[in-house]
Design an enzyme around this catalytic site. Structure first.
Site, PDB file in Angstrom:
ATOM      1  N   THR A  41      41.715  33.638  29.949  1.00 40.05           N
ATOM      2  CA  THR A  41      41.209  34.387  31.104  1.00 40.05           C
ATOM      3  C   THR A  41      41.352  33.627  32.422  1.00 40.05           C
ATOM      4  OG1 THR A  41      38.994  33.567  30.611  1.00 40.05           O
ATOM      5  CG2 THR A  41      39.570  35.754  29.765  1.00 40.05           C
ATOM      6  N   ASP A  42      41.533  32.295  32.344  1.00 38.63           N
ATOM      7  CA  ASP A  42      41.539  31.505  33.587  1.00 38.63           C
ATOM      8  C   ASP A  42      42.599  31.974  34.579  1.00 38.63           C
ATOM      9  OD1 ASP A  42      39.485  29.959  32.648  1.00 38.63           O
ATOM     10  OD2 ASP A  42      40.682  28.145  32.324  1.00 38.63           O
ATOM     11  N   LYS A  97      38.937  36.915  37.955  1.00 37.16           N
ATOM     12  CA  LYS A  97      37.893  36.291  37.132  1.00 37.16           C
ATOM     13  C   LYS A  97      36.809  35.775  38.074  1.00 37.16           C
ATOM     14  CE  LYS A  97      37.070  32.924  33.477  1.00 37.16           C
ATOM     15  NZ  LYS A  97      37.604  31.954  32.514  1.00 37.16           N
ATOM     16  N   TYR A 144      35.153  24.048  22.797  1.00 38.00           N
ATOM     17  CA  TYR A 144      36.180  24.660  21.957  1.00 38.00           C
ATOM     18  C   TYR A 144      37.552  24.284  22.481  1.00 38.00           C
ATOM     19  CZ  TYR A 144      37.007  27.993  25.663  1.00 38.00           C
ATOM     20  OH  TYR A 144      37.326  28.549  26.857  1.00 38.00           O
ATOM     21  N   THR A 168      41.287  31.397  24.991  1.00 31.42           N
ATOM     22  CA  THR A 168      40.047  31.350  24.213  1.00 31.42           C
ATOM     23  C   THR A 168      40.066  32.344  23.069  1.00 31.42           C
ATOM     24  OG1 THR A 168      38.846  30.669  26.163  1.00 31.42           O
ATOM     25  CG2 THR A 168      37.534  31.601  24.402  1.00 31.42           C
ATOM     26  N   GLU A 204      40.873  38.060  64.062  1.00 33.06           N
ATOM     27  CA  GLU A 204      40.513  36.857  64.829  1.00 33.06           C
ATOM     28  C   GLU A 204      41.716  35.973  65.092  1.00 33.06           C
ATOM     29  OE1 GLU A 204      36.690  34.708  64.164  1.00 33.06           O
ATOM     30  OE2 GLU A 204      36.583  36.002  62.424  1.00 33.06           O
TER      31      GLU A 204
HETATM   32  N1  GLU Z   1      40.741  27.780  29.703  1.00 34.86           N
HETATM   33  C1  GLU Z   1      40.813  28.881  28.804  1.00 34.86           C
HETATM   34  C2  GLU Z   1      42.026  29.756  29.102  1.00 34.86           C
HETATM   35  O1  GLU Z   1      42.195  30.266  30.165  1.00 34.86           O
HETATM   36  C3  GLU Z   1      39.522  29.532  28.871  1.00 34.86           C
HETATM   37  C4  GLU Z   1      39.496  30.869  29.400  1.00 34.86           C
HETATM   38  C5  GLU Z   1      39.555  31.937  28.368  1.00 34.86           C
HETATM   39  O2  GLU Z   1      40.539  32.157  27.703  1.00 34.86           O
HETATM   40  O3  GLU Z   1      38.547  32.590  28.317  1.00 34.86           O
HETATM   41  O4  GLU Z   1      42.859  29.891  28.241  1.00 34.86           O
END
Ligand code: GLU
Length: 351
Positions: free
Chosen positions: A114-115, A187, A48, A35, A308
């Site tokens: 971020t994914d 995340k 986007y 992103t 457990e």
């Molecule tokens: N799907 C994107 C990625 O991981 C969105 C997550 C991001 O970069 O914030 O590249």
């Protein structure tokens, strides 16, 4: 489309300590997309496309970066991080190792979606051999959005990279004014700016307009103290993650084994639990030589050994603090050297 650089005034008034460095630290930015390099599909809309901008565009959108460091950029791939895979991890880790072994680079910064940043950062922390800072930066808003967070995250990431406190801390993730150890970060929100959290241990530090405050060092093995190496490695063994729920049956576990998985990670309920049916199936898989790790679908807490579930009797590994994605990363690397569950449990305790 244009990159919004409206935070120029904020950056221009940045920490005197950081700006006093006058850009002598040489930082190589390895860009992978996400992103932070994304563009809105229509102005003002929330849709986007990741990986629309080149790294040079991103660097030039951050005013005064040259006052902090000598920054050069290199595009490794340009993808949404949902498309990150083992092959790209190996390529990226090799490139990071090459860059940090050069006397011409003092630190590396990796831009990334971020994914899957929590997995890539953990992988890099286990296989990169250096005391030089390796910082990962992403953003939650695309580069064309109002109040895009990418430029300030880049500025803070570079500020962390030039700070002597970053040395020997291993791979760090910088986002939304927080610094996290690769091992601990996850995340936890689909869209919030404050998505990255280290729920069990808290962040490694904070950033405030380039001023860095460090918290406790990590006592876990990484970087120079890691026993893992990607030298000569061309692929990683198949490890599947299976998500537990009420009513989980044995079918997908058996299918994974039939399809050739060398390891399985169960994203268990609670403390790494699962139905009796699923537990019987993983016990059979473990007896057949597949290494099975019990992790949890919960965002915090520890999966305890022999609580457990009698891991000793069933030949299973407990993930401790590692979530399913990180457990998969560690198990793939572990399986490239051993299939001994006692050794692999030791690795889960130490890394
Ligand atoms: N799907 C994107 C990625 O991981 C969105 C997550 C991001 O970069 O914030 O590249």
């Amino acid at each position: 489309m244009r990159l919004i650089a409206s935070f120029a005034a904020f950056i221009a008034s940045g920490s005197a300590a950081a700006l006093a460095q006058q850009g002598t630290t040489r930082i190589v930015v390895l860009a992978t997309g996400g992103t932070i390099a994304g563009a809105q599909t229509k102005e003002g809309g929330y849709g986007y496309k990741s990986g629309s901008f080149d790294i040079k565009d991103l660097i030039s959108a951050v005013p005064n970066l040259d006052k902090l460091a000598i920054v050069s950029g290199e595009q490794v791939v340009n993808i949404g991080s949902q498309d990150m895979d083992n092959g790209i991890w190996l390529m990226l880790a090799r490139r990071v190792n090459e860059v940090v072994s050069s006397p011409d680079a003092d630190a590396v910064l990796v831009t990334h979606g971020t994914d899957t940043m929590e997995e890539t950062s953990y992988f890099l922390s286990l296989v990169t051999k250096t005391t030089k800072p390796i910082i990962m930066v992403g953003s939650m808003r695309p580069a064309t959005a109002i109040s895009a967070d990418g430029p300030s995250n880049l500025f803070n990431g570079i500020s962390a990279a030039i700070d002597p406190g970053a040395i020997v801390r291993g791979v760090l993730v910088v986002l939304n004014d927080q610094i996290h150890y690769a091992r601990n970060v996850a995340k936890l929100s689909t869209t919030d700016l404050q998505t990255f959290q280290s729920r069990n241990r808290g962040p490694a530090g904070l950033t405030n307009t380039g001023a860095i405050t460090w918290f406790a060092k990590s006592d876990k093995r990484h970087g120079m103290t890691s026993e893992f190496s990607i030298e000569g490695m061309t692929q990683l063994p198949r490890v599947d993650i299976l998500y537990a729920s009420a009513g989980m049956n044995a079918d997908l576990i058996e299918a994974s084994v039939k399809l050739g998985a060398k390891g399985l990670v169960i994203a268990g309920v609670g403390d790494g639990n699962m139905t009796t049916l699923a537990l019987d199936a993983i016990t059979a898989a473990a007896k057949a030589g597949v290494v099975v790790v019990r992790s949890t679908r919960l965002p915090s807490g520890i999966v305890y050994r022999n609580n457990e579930v009698d891991d000793n009797a069933l030949g299973l590994v407990a993930s401790g603090e590692l979530n399913p994605g990180k457990s998969r990363v560690l198990l793939m690397l572990a399986l490239s050297t051993t299939t001994d569950v006692v050794t692999i449990q030791r690795m889960f305790n130490e890394y």
